[in-house]
Design a protein around this motif. Structure first.
Motif, PDB file in Angstrom:
ATOM      1  N   GLY A  89       7.835  14.094   3.863  1.00  0.00           N
ATOM      2  CA  GLY A  89       8.660  13.299   4.577  1.00  0.00           C
ATOM      3  C   GLY A  89       7.936  12.208   5.786  1.00  0.00           C
ATOM      4  O   GLY A  89       7.888  11.219   5.783  1.00  0.00           O
ATOM      5  N   TYR A  90       7.229  13.133   6.633  1.00  0.00           N
ATOM      6  CA  TYR A  90       6.697  12.806   7.986  1.00  0.00           C
ATOM      7  C   TYR A  90       5.325  12.282   7.546  1.00  0.00           C
ATOM      8  O   TYR A  90       4.840  11.238   8.043  1.00  0.00           O
ATOM      9  CB  TYR A  90       6.465  13.972   8.841  1.00  0.00           C
ATOM     10  N   ARG A  91       4.791  12.659   6.291  1.00  0.00           N
ATOM     11  CA  ARG A  91       3.465  12.235   5.916  1.00  0.00           C
ATOM     12  C   ARG A  91       3.742  10.750   5.524  1.00  0.00           C
ATOM     13  O   ARG A  91       2.972   9.711   5.588  1.00  0.00           O
ATOM     14  CB  ARG A  91       2.906  12.976   4.593  1.00  0.00           C
ATOM     15  N   THR A  92       4.792  10.350   4.946  1.00  0.00           N
ATOM     16  CA  THR A  92       5.166   9.006   4.305  1.00  0.00           C
ATOM     17  C   THR A  92       5.365   8.035   5.474  1.00  0.00           C
ATOM     18  O   THR A  92       4.689   6.967   5.711  1.00  0.00           O
ATOM     19  CB  THR A  92       6.240   8.900   3.480  1.00  0.00           C
ATOM     20  N   ILE A 117       0.440   2.208  -0.365  1.00  0.00           N
ATOM     21  CA  ILE A 117       1.739   3.043  -0.252  1.00  0.00           C
ATOM     22  C   ILE A 117       2.900   2.386  -1.244  1.00  0.00           C
ATOM     23  O   ILE A 117       3.463   2.910  -1.959  1.00  0.00           O
ATOM     24  CB  ILE A 117       2.282   2.827   1.293  1.00  0.00           C
ATOM     25  N   ALA A 118       2.623   0.883  -1.335  1.00  0.00           N
ATOM     26  CA  ALA A 118       3.668   0.226  -2.234  1.00  0.00           C
ATOM     27  C   ALA A 118       3.337   0.659  -3.967  1.00  0.00           C
ATOM     28  O   ALA A 118       4.290   0.652  -4.720  1.00  0.00           O
ATOM     29  CB  ALA A 118       3.318  -1.115  -2.141  1.00  0.00           C
ATOM     30  N   ALA A 119       1.915   1.251  -4.077  1.00  0.00           N
ATOM     31  CA  ALA A 119       1.537   1.506  -5.490  1.00  0.00           C
ATOM     32  C   ALA A 119       1.939   3.045  -5.623  1.00  0.00           C
ATOM     33  O   ALA A 119       1.660   3.508  -6.701  1.00  0.00           O
ATOM     34  CB  ALA A 119       0.261   1.155  -5.765  1.00  0.00           C
ATOM     35  N   ASP A 120       2.329   3.831  -4.557  1.00  0.00           N
ATOM     36  CA  ASP A 120       2.530   5.283  -4.797  1.00  0.00           C
ATOM     37  C   ASP A 120       4.162   5.638  -4.946  1.00  0.00           C
ATOM     38  O   ASP A 120       4.889   5.409  -4.118  1.00  0.00           O
ATOM     39  CB  ASP A 120       2.159   5.915  -3.558  1.00  0.00           C
ATOM     40  N   HIS A 121       4.578   6.042  -6.410  1.00  0.00           N
ATOM     41  CA  HIS A 121       5.699   6.241  -6.830  1.00  0.00           C
ATOM     42  C   HIS A 121       6.378   7.281  -6.294  1.00  0.00           C
ATOM     43  O   HIS A 121       7.591   7.535  -6.049  1.00  0.00           O
ATOM     44  CB  HIS A 121       5.843   6.244  -8.320  1.00  0.00           C
ATOM     45  N   VAL A 123       6.622   8.174  -3.153  1.00  0.00           N
ATOM     46  CA  VAL A 123       7.393   7.880  -1.858  1.00  0.00           C
ATOM     47  C   VAL A 123       8.493   7.418  -1.800  1.00  0.00           C
ATOM     48  O   VAL A 123       9.430   7.336  -1.030  1.00  0.00           O
ATOM     49  CB  VAL A 123       6.484   6.835  -0.790  1.00  0.00           C
ATOM     50  N   GLY A 124       9.055   6.951  -3.219  1.00  0.00           N
ATOM     51  CA  GLY A 124      10.492   6.383  -3.384  1.00  0.00           C
ATOM     52  C   GLY A 124      10.382   4.824  -3.531  1.00  0.00           C
ATOM     53  O   GLY A 124       9.577   4.213  -2.822  1.00  0.00           O
ATOM     54  N   LEU A 130       9.397  -1.354   1.330  1.00  0.00           N
ATOM     55  CA  LEU A 130       9.181  -1.702   2.953  1.00  0.00           C
ATOM     56  C   LEU A 130       7.528  -1.892   2.987  1.00  0.00           C
ATOM     57  O   LEU A 130       7.334  -2.625   3.667  1.00  0.00           O
ATOM     58  CB  LEU A 130       9.458  -0.382   3.621  1.00  0.00           C
ATOM     59  N   ALA A 131       6.564  -1.143   2.179  1.00  0.00           N
ATOM     60  CA  ALA A 131       5.300  -1.059   2.523  1.00  0.00           C
ATOM     61  C   ALA A 131       4.951  -2.729   2.057  1.00  0.00           C
ATOM     62  O   ALA A 131       3.944  -3.310   2.649  1.00  0.00           O
ATOM     63  CB  ALA A 131       4.651  -0.128   1.660  1.00  0.00           C
ATOM     64  N   LYS A 132       5.483  -3.010   0.688  1.00  0.00           N
ATOM     65  CA  LYS A 132       5.042  -4.428   0.256  1.00  0.00           C
ATOM     66  C   LYS A 132       5.537  -5.500   1.366  1.00  0.00           C
ATOM     67  O   LYS A 132       4.678  -6.418   1.485  1.00  0.00           O
ATOM     68  CB  LYS A 132       6.024  -4.488  -1.092  1.00  0.00           C
TER      69      LYS A 132
END
Length: 217
Positions: A89-92, A117-121, A123-124, A130-132
């Motif tokens: 959680g805090y890592r993301t 981050i946007a490509a990392d599934h 993270v949800g 949000l990253a996008k």
């Protein structure tokens, strides 16, 4: 006589139980030890995870304070440390904040971090969207409308958490590209969405006023 039979039955049962105990006592004791060890291990794991989360939370708060004090180099280092050691959680959250700190000195590098981050599934979907948006915002002045569209079209769909921000960025990108039809399309979606924030609705109306009038048929 019946009492005699009862005593015999009781003796037989005790003898059977003794035989069972003699045969399976090691297994019973081992199972009990495993249960106790398992419960203890789980409680220990929960304690360690809670401790890690508390430590990560405190470290995250300190990093945020550094950022708010405009100590961006120190904040960048602090967020990078959390990314390397904290629970998921805090890592993301720290990955997002770290990219934001990097944006202070190198927007293109930060946009790449947001893309990762946007490509990392893991993270949800909401964090991915949000990253996008954060990445697209950094590239708005340099990327083509088609690039921004490719990045944000899915995030601008009905029901998406950050659809309002995605639509605003898409409208601005289309306007920069002199694509009046696309600009109007996104502004209409902003205007027709009853959940659009008031401030964003006002900005959309201001941009709408800059567009040429719709040609009458």
């Amino acid at each position: 006589m019946s009492e005699l039979f009862d005593e015999v039955d009781e003796e037989v049962r005790r003898d059977q139980l003794k035989k069972l105990w003699d045969r399976y006592s090691l297994f019973i004791i081992a199972a009990a030890i495993l249960i106790v060890a398992g419960v203890g291990g789980w409680r220990g794991y929960q304690y360690l995870e809670a401790k890690k989360a508390a430590e990560a939370g405190a470290a995250f708060d300190r990093a945020v304070e550094l950022s708010e004090q405009n100590k961006h180099t120190e904040a960048e280092t602090a967020f990078a440390q959390i990314v390397a050691t904290a629970p998921s959680g805090y890592r993301t959250l720290s990955r997002l904040r770290l990219a934001g700190e990097v944006a202070q000195r190198d927007p293109k590098a930060a946009a790449k971090m947001f893309d990762e981050i946007a490509a990392d599934h893991s993270v949800g979907a909401e964090m991915q969207d949000l990253a996008k948006i954060r990445g697209a915002g950094l590239l708005l002045d340099s990327a083509s409308y088609q690039d921004i569209l490719q990045r944000l079209e899915a995030a601008a769909g009905p029901g998406a958490t950050y659809r309002h921000s995605a639509r605003e960025l898409l409208a601005l990108s289309a306007w920069r590209a002199n694509d009046v039809n696309a600009t109007r399309q996104w502004l209409d979606q902003i205007a027709n969405d009853g959940e659009t924030p008031p401030g964003m609705r006002s900005r959309a109306e201001a941009l709408q006023a800059l567009l040429p009038p719709v040609a009458k048929s």
